[in-house]
Write an enzyme that holds these catalytic residues in place. Structure first.
Site, PDB file in Angstrom:
ATOM      1  N   SER A   1       0.993  -1.149  -0.066  1.00 10.86           N
ATOM      2  CA  SER A   1      -0.299  -0.128   0.022  1.00 10.86           C
ATOM      3  C   SER A   1       0.909   1.391  -0.074  1.00 10.86           C
ATOM      4  O   SER A   1       1.876   1.167   0.775  1.00 10.86           O
ATOM      5  CB  SER A   1      -1.100   0.188   1.377  1.00 10.86           C
TER       6      SER A   1
ATOM      7  N   CYS B   1      -2.120   4.064  12.225  1.00  9.97           N
ATOM      8  CA  CYS B   1      -2.576   5.641  12.520  1.00  9.97           C
ATOM      9  C   CYS B   1      -2.800   6.083  13.872  1.00  9.97           C
ATOM     10  O   CYS B   1      -3.176   5.290  14.830  1.00  9.97           O
ATOM     11  CB  CYS B   1      -3.890   5.817  11.653  1.00  9.97           C
TER      12      CYS B   1
HETATM   13  C1  LIG Z   1       5.723   6.131   0.105  1.00  2.00           C
HETATM   14  C2  LIG Z   1       5.142   5.190   1.195  1.00  2.00           C
HETATM   15  C3  LIG Z   1       3.728   5.435   1.263  1.00  2.00           C
HETATM   16  C4  LIG Z   1       3.233   4.325   2.166  1.00  2.00           C
HETATM   17  N1  LIG Z   1       1.902   4.635   2.254  1.00  2.00           N
HETATM   18  C5  LIG Z   1       1.217   3.436   3.226  1.00  2.00           C
HETATM   19  C6  LIG Z   1      -0.273   3.403   3.266  1.00  2.00           C
HETATM   20  O1  LIG Z   1      -0.991   4.281   2.668  1.00  2.00           O
HETATM   21  N2  LIG Z   1      -0.706   2.358   4.125  1.00  2.00           N
HETATM   22  C7  LIG Z   1       0.055   1.590   4.542  1.00  2.00           C
HETATM   23  O2  LIG Z   1      -0.572   0.624   5.113  1.00  2.00           O
HETATM   24  N3  LIG Z   1       1.507   1.445   4.354  1.00  2.00           N
HETATM   25  C8  LIG Z   1       1.907   2.495   3.541  1.00  2.00           C
HETATM   26  N4  LIG Z   1       3.253   2.194   3.391  1.00  2.00           N
HETATM   27  C9  LIG Z   1       3.974   1.099   3.902  1.00  2.00           C
HETATM   28  C10 LIG Z   1       4.201  -0.004   2.782  1.00  2.00           C
HETATM   29  O3  LIG Z   1       3.138  -0.410   2.454  1.00  2.00           O
HETATM   30  C11 LIG Z   1       5.344  -1.044   3.434  1.00  2.00           C
HETATM   31  O4  LIG Z   1       4.626  -1.705   4.492  1.00  2.00           O
HETATM   32  C12 LIG Z   1       6.360  -0.636   3.957  1.00  2.00           C
HETATM   33  O5  LIG Z   1       7.046   0.053   3.076  1.00  2.00           O
HETATM   34  C13 LIG Z   1       7.624  -1.693   4.017  1.00  2.00           C
HETATM   35  O6  LIG Z   1       7.831  -2.531   2.720  1.00  2.00           O
HETATM   36  P1  LIG Z   1       8.781  -2.119   1.756  1.00  2.00           P
HETATM   37  O7  LIG Z   1      10.081  -1.930   2.410  1.00  2.00           O
HETATM   38  O8  LIG Z   1       8.764  -3.062   0.579  1.00  2.00           O
HETATM   39  O9  LIG Z   1       8.519  -0.757   1.221  1.00  2.00           O
HETATM   40  C14 LIG Z   1       3.773   3.088   2.582  1.00  2.00           C
HETATM   41  C15 LIG Z   1       5.166   3.439   2.275  1.00  2.00           C
HETATM   42  C16 LIG Z   1       5.824   4.169   1.503  1.00  2.00           C
HETATM   43  C17 LIG Z   1       7.215   4.034   1.393  1.00  2.00           C
END
Ligand SMILES: Cc1cc2nc3c(=O)[nH]c(=O)nc-3n(C[C@H](O)[C@H](O)[C@H](O)COP(=O)(O)O)c2cc1C
Length: 307
Positions: free
Chosen positions: A25, A134
């Site tokens: 997400s 949140c």
């Molecule tokens: C720019 C950005 C926006 C994100 N927005 C959300 C969000 O709206 N809701 C959510 O549950 N997680 C959000 N996340 C968290 C990611 O979904 C994920 O859990 C986290 O980045 C770890 O995974 P990754 O290392 O592959 O990025 C966001 C992460 C990033 C980097």
């Protein structure tokens, strides 16, 4: 070779993915932004950007900072709100041959429930992922997901409001991740997503000020992979519902580590910013690995690390 996985085996509506590779997400928009880059029908599922009841502007700039092996973000859940999502996005998703899961967030329990209720039985939506990272405004800003009690309360309210498969996305910013996971599973979550970002910050030594407009942000990318993997491994020991692993996954080997630790599916976020084709590469790499090792079904290796 059977790559399919079931994320809501106990829910009559079910949520079967053709493969375990999902988007995380907030890193893949609503899917519509990326649909020209590759054949998104190849994905196991798309998780869309976090959505609140009302449209939100998000945090002041700067919202992003690079870190060694990762990034900090403080987007602040900028988003179009649930009405626009239902009006403009769901009809597009209804024509897609890939399940879309809506990530939802709220500042009160009632807000979470209200969004979940609006999404029930809408064409184009296959599940809900509940972001409990949140701040709970009624509890002075502490994240809902930090304590088993508040995490359970949100889960119960969402469960009551919808028959859709419900994934609850846990925050690593707690010392009680297994207790939170058990509490959430006990309130009827169909699956868990682990993990959201780790809280962090960066400082500009020249201005002597925090880099991010919001001061703190969420750390993601390869830097958090060992933490996420450990949490998946620990939580898989205490719950009987599927786990979706997330955190620093950027190769098929990373994804396989999470599956072997106990995840049924995986999400990739940050890695997609530097390589938009990363999800397909992960999928192909998993297929190659299974062929080489003579593995016929993903189910054969889920939680193999524990046996
Ligand atoms: C720019 C950005 C926006 C994100 N927005 C959300 C969000 O709206 N809701 C959510 O549950 N997680 C959000 N996340 C968290 C990611 O979904 C994920 O859990 C986290 O980045 C770890 O995974 P990754 O290392 O592959 O990025 C966001 C992460 C990033 C980097």
């Amino acid at each position: 070779m059977d790559l399919s996985v079931r994320l809501a085996p106990d829910n009559p509506r079910g949520l079967t993915l053709k493969n375990p590779v999902m988007t995380a997400s907030g890193t893949f928009g609503y899917g519509t932004e990326n649909s020209h880059l590759f054949d998104i029908r190849k994905l196991g599922a798309i998780v869309c950007k976090g959505t609140f009841l009302e449209p939100r502007d998000g945090n002041p700039q700067p919202r992003i900072a690079e870190t060694p092996s990762g990034m900090l973000n403080a987007i602040g859940m900028e988003g179009i709100g649930i009405e626009a999502l239902i009006r403009d996005k769901a009809p597009v998703w209804a024509d897609w041959d890939v399940p879309v899961i809506v990530n939802i967030a709220g500042e009160t329990v009632e807000e979470y429930a209200a969004i979940a209720e609006r999404l029930d039985w809408l064409d184009g939506i296959s599940g809900i992922e509940v972001n409990i990272s949140c701040p709970n405004i009624r509890a002075g800003g502490a994240e809902f997901g930090i304590s088993p009690d508040t995490a359970a309360t949100v889960t119960a309210a969402v469960r009551k409001a919808t028959s859709l498969p419900v994934l609850v996305k846990l925050t690593p910013n707690t010392s009680e991740i297994t207790a939170v996971a058990e509490a959430v599973a006990g309130e009827g979550a169909d699956a868990l997503t682990l993990i959201n970002t780790l809280k962090g910050m960066a400082i500009d030594i020249h201005s002597r000020k925090p880099v991010l407009g919001n001061i703190t942000g969420g750390l993601s990318g390869p830097a958090i992979k060992p933490v996420a993997l450990y949490m998946v491994y620990e939580v898989a020991k205490v719950v009987n519902i599927p786990i979706v692993g997330c955190g620093g996954i950027s190769t098929a080997a990373d994804a396989l580590e999470f599956i072997i630790a106990g995840a049924t599916a995986v999400q990739t976020g940050t890695a997609g910013f530097s390589n938009p084709l990363v999800h397909l590469e992960i999928l192909e790499g998993i297929e190659d690995f299974m062929t080489q090792k003579g593995i016929n079904s993903i189910e054969e290796i889920i939680a193999a690390a524990r046996q």
